[in-house]
Design an enzyme around this catalytic site. Structure first.
Site, mmCIF file in Angstrom:
data_model
loop_
_atom_site.group_PDB
_atom_site.id
_atom_site.type_symbol
_atom_site.label_atom_id
_atom_site.label_comp_id
_atom_site.label_asym_id
_atom_site.label_seq_id
_atom_site.Cartn_x
_atom_site.Cartn_y
_atom_site.Cartn_z
ATOM 1 N N HIS A 187 10.124 80.221 47.834
ATOM 2 C CA HIS A 187 9.782 78.859 47.436
ATOM 3 C C HIS A 187 9.797 77.929 48.638
ATOM 4 O O HIS A 187 8.921 77.055 48.789
ATOM 5 C CB HIS A 187 10.762 78.366 46.373
ATOM 6 C CG HIS A 187 10.271 77.213 45.568
ATOM 7 N ND1 HIS A 187 10.712 75.926 45.760
ATOM 8 C CD2 HIS A 187 9.364 77.143 44.562
ATOM 9 C CE1 HIS A 187 10.104 75.117 44.903
ATOM 10 N NE2 HIS A 187 9.275 75.823 44.165
ATOM 11 N N HIS A 208 2.411 72.896 45.349
ATOM 12 C CA HIS A 208 2.722 71.825 44.408
ATOM 13 C C HIS A 208 1.653 70.739 44.470
ATOM 14 O O HIS A 208 0.874 70.666 45.406
ATOM 15 C CB HIS A 208 4.096 71.211 44.709
ATOM 16 C CG HIS A 208 5.222 72.134 44.434
ATOM 17 N ND1 HIS A 208 5.723 72.981 45.384
ATOM 18 C CD2 HIS A 208 5.953 72.360 43.304
ATOM 19 C CE1 HIS A 208 6.717 73.684 44.869
ATOM 20 N NE2 HIS A 208 6.869 73.335 43.598
ATOM 21 N N HIS A 217 3.728 79.902 40.516
ATOM 22 C CA HIS A 217 5.062 80.116 39.963
ATOM 23 C C HIS A 217 5.081 81.245 38.942
ATOM 24 O O HIS A 217 6.119 81.919 38.775
ATOM 25 C CB HIS A 217 5.586 78.809 39.363
ATOM 26 C CG HIS A 217 5.963 77.792 40.395
ATOM 27 N ND1 HIS A 217 5.079 76.867 40.882
ATOM 28 C CD2 HIS A 217 7.142 77.575 41.057
ATOM 29 C CE1 HIS A 217 5.685 76.118 41.795
ATOM 30 N NE2 HIS A 217 6.934 76.522 41.918
ATOM 31 N N HIS A 339 8.716 68.478 34.785
ATOM 32 C CA HIS A 339 9.166 69.446 35.780
ATOM 33 C C HIS A 339 9.906 68.788 36.936
ATOM 34 O O HIS A 339 11.033 69.175 37.285
ATOM 35 C CB HIS A 339 7.974 70.250 36.312
ATOM 36 C CG HIS A 339 8.232 70.916 37.622
ATOM 37 N ND1 HIS A 339 7.868 70.347 38.827
ATOM 38 C CD2 HIS A 339 8.829 72.092 37.933
ATOM 39 C CE1 HIS A 339 8.231 71.148 39.811
ATOM 40 N NE2 HIS A 339 8.816 72.211 39.311
ATOM 41 N N HIS A 343 14.134 68.780 38.101
ATOM 42 C CA HIS A 343 14.644 69.129 39.435
ATOM 43 C C HIS A 343 15.625 68.055 39.921
ATOM 44 O O HIS A 343 16.735 68.369 40.382
ATOM 45 C CB HIS A 343 13.486 69.246 40.428
ATOM 46 C CG HIS A 343 12.931 70.626 40.551
ATOM 47 N ND1 HIS A 343 13.517 71.604 41.307
ATOM 48 C CD2 HIS A 343 11.819 71.195 40.004
ATOM 49 C CE1 HIS A 343 12.802 72.717 41.244
ATOM 50 N NE2 HIS A 343 11.765 72.494 40.445
ATOM 51 N N PHE A 360 12.872 71.072 47.190
ATOM 52 C CA PHE A 360 12.109 72.313 47.042
ATOM 53 C C PHE A 360 12.621 73.426 47.947
ATOM 54 O O PHE A 360 12.603 74.593 47.574
ATOM 55 C CB PHE A 360 10.624 72.056 47.327
ATOM 56 C CG PHE A 360 9.895 71.370 46.201
ATOM 57 C CD1 PHE A 360 10.369 71.426 44.902
ATOM 58 C CD2 PHE A 360 8.721 70.672 46.447
ATOM 59 C CE1 PHE A 360 9.699 70.793 43.866
ATOM 60 C CE2 PHE A 360 8.044 70.041 45.413
ATOM 61 C CZ PHE A 360 8.531 70.101 44.124
ATOM 62 N N HIS A 373 11.671 77.331 35.522
ATOM 63 C CA HIS A 373 10.247 77.628 35.699
ATOM 64 C C HIS A 373 9.736 78.622 34.662
ATOM 65 O O HIS A 373 8.523 78.656 34.394
ATOM 66 C CB HIS A 373 9.962 78.103 37.113
ATOM 67 C CG HIS A 373 9.606 76.972 38.023
ATOM 68 N ND1 HIS A 373 8.335 76.440 38.094
ATOM 69 C CD2 HIS A 373 10.381 76.215 38.848
ATOM 70 C CE1 HIS A 373 8.333 75.428 38.934
ATOM 71 N NE2 HIS A 373 9.549 75.265 39.409
#
Length: 594
Positions: A187, A208, A217, A339, A343, A360, A373
């Site tokens: 990632h 992203h 993902h 999403h 995070h 990230f 995810h």
């Protein structure tokens, strides 16, 4: 874009007659005849690949470049590529994506340090092997069923396997591509500037804020799940999902909160441990809302993101992103919200960068990330299986490539086109799990807050670009004041576009968007006047990100009885972020839904 196919090598004649271009070769050509100001002559970096030809201005002057391309005699580019030019690429003159090509897999030997939000760098590069295997769909067998994480406490056998799999991944040497440390690096490298685009060394790969979010993902979790099954000797093992879209799962699943468990991560927000209810609209601080209201807001958010605002591929998946494109053109509905919010809600605010989930580069260190995810991936399945959504049919999307290590430590090249059917990949989601948000429609505020009563003309911002340091409101003209039929709405969605959102990429950011709302108070997240949010998870330092936000407002206009209004008042309310946030402008457009 017309479907195109190029041979592995293609020779250009004319001014490029000495160039034999391999699948990732490049040429440079001057476009100066189309630019009267000689001091602003851009050059055009073009890459010929199996998917086509992609060109990019090397000085970043893309606006001038697009104008010039409209006048460019492309025959010089296409001579020698076959009798049909770019193999079936009819209508090049009017197609600004005619030279597009799918993003190829990264070159691991070109991997470099990834950017952390605090300005430091980290080596996220994977082990290098010379052998790459092209992915083949597995033989049909028993389907793995992904189940909600909150139910695993009732199944000690399943839970024991899950804990063992993560414990074994943690115990592997850090240079083993199957280790949790290396899986987290996947990632980091794909999302924090570790890989340059092949053929475009000055452009990073970023999965992203574009249409690659879902398929990347999905592949990532596919191999992660296969590695877990291999380590515990159970190929039927399936990764559980964090069921945050339903009340039963709107908290961190308790199986992840035991400090003695391999599923635990110490870098999570201490204030957000169970029984703290998850806020799908989280903006950096906890507001004073009771649980019943929070659940109602969360469910309405899911309805809006998945149903009323997911009216086209562009809005659901995100903006197009091909070889030679700058990163972060724009996120799809679910990626942006909830999403990104989840995070930020999960990461530890006491850490420099909000580690682990709040950045990230570090998110994959937390086992909860993968279950988060897994539910994102479930949303993609629900979109297609229950809501009538379809996959993108563009070759640039379908032929985009990624590289992952599999459960046998083989390096595997995959394409988006092979990720579209979970059954072909060997897994499904538990279809007995309730989906309560399917009918959670928003309602307008009780007051008749028509546009003219919402904001006085003296409070409107009229000059753009503008800095978003406090609440701003702007009047935006609509493309039509005629009440549209249901068939017209089905063919074209009315979309609010917030353009040129520019900000420092190393800071978390959130602002909320309201339409025709009261001037002195904000509508609730379960009310129609709340149009959506822009949310950013920090992942780069020293670089500004410039992107756009598109929000469907067709249903909103119906709910506010504003379908015949000549304009709308749009209000932006900053919630989280440091440093200047620039808003380039606004428009309301009719967007084709197909």
């Amino acid at each position: 874009m017309a479907s195109s196919s190029l041979p592995p090598t293609a020779t250009l004649t004319g001014p490029y007659s000495t160039k034999a271009l391999s699948s990732s070769s490049s040429i440079t050509t001057s476009l100066s005849p189309f630019f009267p100001n000689k001091s602003q002559k851009p050059t055009k970096q073009c890459s010929v690949s199996v998917g086509g030809v992609r060109c990019q201005a090397t000085n970043g002057d893309n606006d001038h470049l697009e104008q010039g391309l409209g006048k460019l005699d492309r025959r010089n580019m296409l001579i020698g590529l076959g009798a049909g030019g770019l193999y079936g690429a009819a209508g090049l003159e009017n197609n600004r994506f005619a030279f597009a090509a799918p993003l190829p897999a990264p070159d691991f030997t070109e991997c470099g340090p990834a950017d952390k939000p605090d300005g430091s760098t980290i080596d996220c590069c994977p082990p290098i092997t010379k052998t790459i295997i092209d992915f083949k769909l597995p033989d049909r067998g028993p389907l793995r069923t992904r189940r909600p994480a909150q139910d695993l406490a009732k199944d000690p056998v399943y839970l024991a396997k899950f804990k063992k799999a993560i414990a074994l991944m943690r115990a592997l040497p850090d240079d083993d591509p199957r280790s949790l440390a290396q899986q987290a690096m996947v990632h980091c490298s794909y999302c924090d500037g570790g890989y340059p685009q092949v053929g475009f060394p000055d452009l990073e790969i970023q999965v992203h804020s574009c249409w690659l979010f879902y398929p990347f993902h999905r592949w990532y979790l596919y191999f992660y799940e296969k590695i877990m099954g291999e380590l515990i000797g159970d190929p039927t093992f399936a990764l559980p999902f964090w069921n945050w879209d339903a009340p039963a799962g709107m908290y961190i699943p308790e199986i992840f909160t035991d400090p003695t468990s391999s599923l635990y991560d110490q870098y999570r927000n201490a204030a957000h441990q169970p029984p703290k209810l998850l806020d799908l609209n989280y903006g950096g601080s906890d507001d004073d809302v009771d649980d019943a209201t929070r659940i109602k807001e969360n469910l309405t958010t899911m309805y809006q993101q998945m149903v009323s605002k997911a009216t086209s591929h562009r809005l659901f998946y995100g903006e197009t992103y091909s070889a030679g494109d700058a990163s972060s053109p724009g996120a799809g509905n679910i990626e942006s919200l909830p999403h990104n919010n989840i995070h930020l809600w999960t990461g530890d605010p006491k850490q420099t960068n909000g580690e682990n989930m709040g950045a990230f580069y570090s998110a994959g260190r937390d086992p909860l990330f993968y279950s988060h995810h897994s539910n994102v991936d479930r949303m993609w399945s629900i979109y297609k299986d229950l809501l009538g959504g379809t996959d993108i049919d563009k070759a640039d999307w379908l032929n985009t490539e990624f590289l992952f290590y599999d459960e046998k430590k083989n390096l595997v090249r995959v394409k988006v086109r092979d990720s579209l059917d979970t059954r072909k990949l060997g897994y499904v989601y538990d279809n007995k799990v309730p989906i309560p948000w399917l009918k959670a429609k928003p309602n307008p505020r009780k007051s008749q807050n028509k546009r003219k009563a919402a904001v006085s003309s003296g409070d409107l911002t009229t000059t753009f670009p503008a800095t978003l340091s406090d609440k701003i409101s702007v009047e935006v003209a609509r493309p039509s004041t005629t009440k549209r039929t249901s068939e017209q709405k089905k063919a074209q969605d009315e979309v609010l576009v917030i353009k040129g959102i520019e900000f420092a990429g190393n800071e978390p950011l959130k602002f909320d968007v309201f339409v025709n709302d009261d001037a002195d108070s904000e509508a609730g997240k379960d009310q129609s006047e709340f149009a959506g949010s822009f949310i950013h998870v920090p992942h780069k330092q020293g670089k500004n990100i410039k992107t756009n936000l598109r929000l469907s407002i067709t249903k909103l206009l119906e709910e506010l009885d504003a379908e015949t209004d000549t304009s709308l008042v749009v209000t932006l309310v900053p919630k989280l972020g440091k440093g200047p946030i620039t808003i380039g402008g606004f428009s309301i457009e009719l967007l084709n839904t197909t």
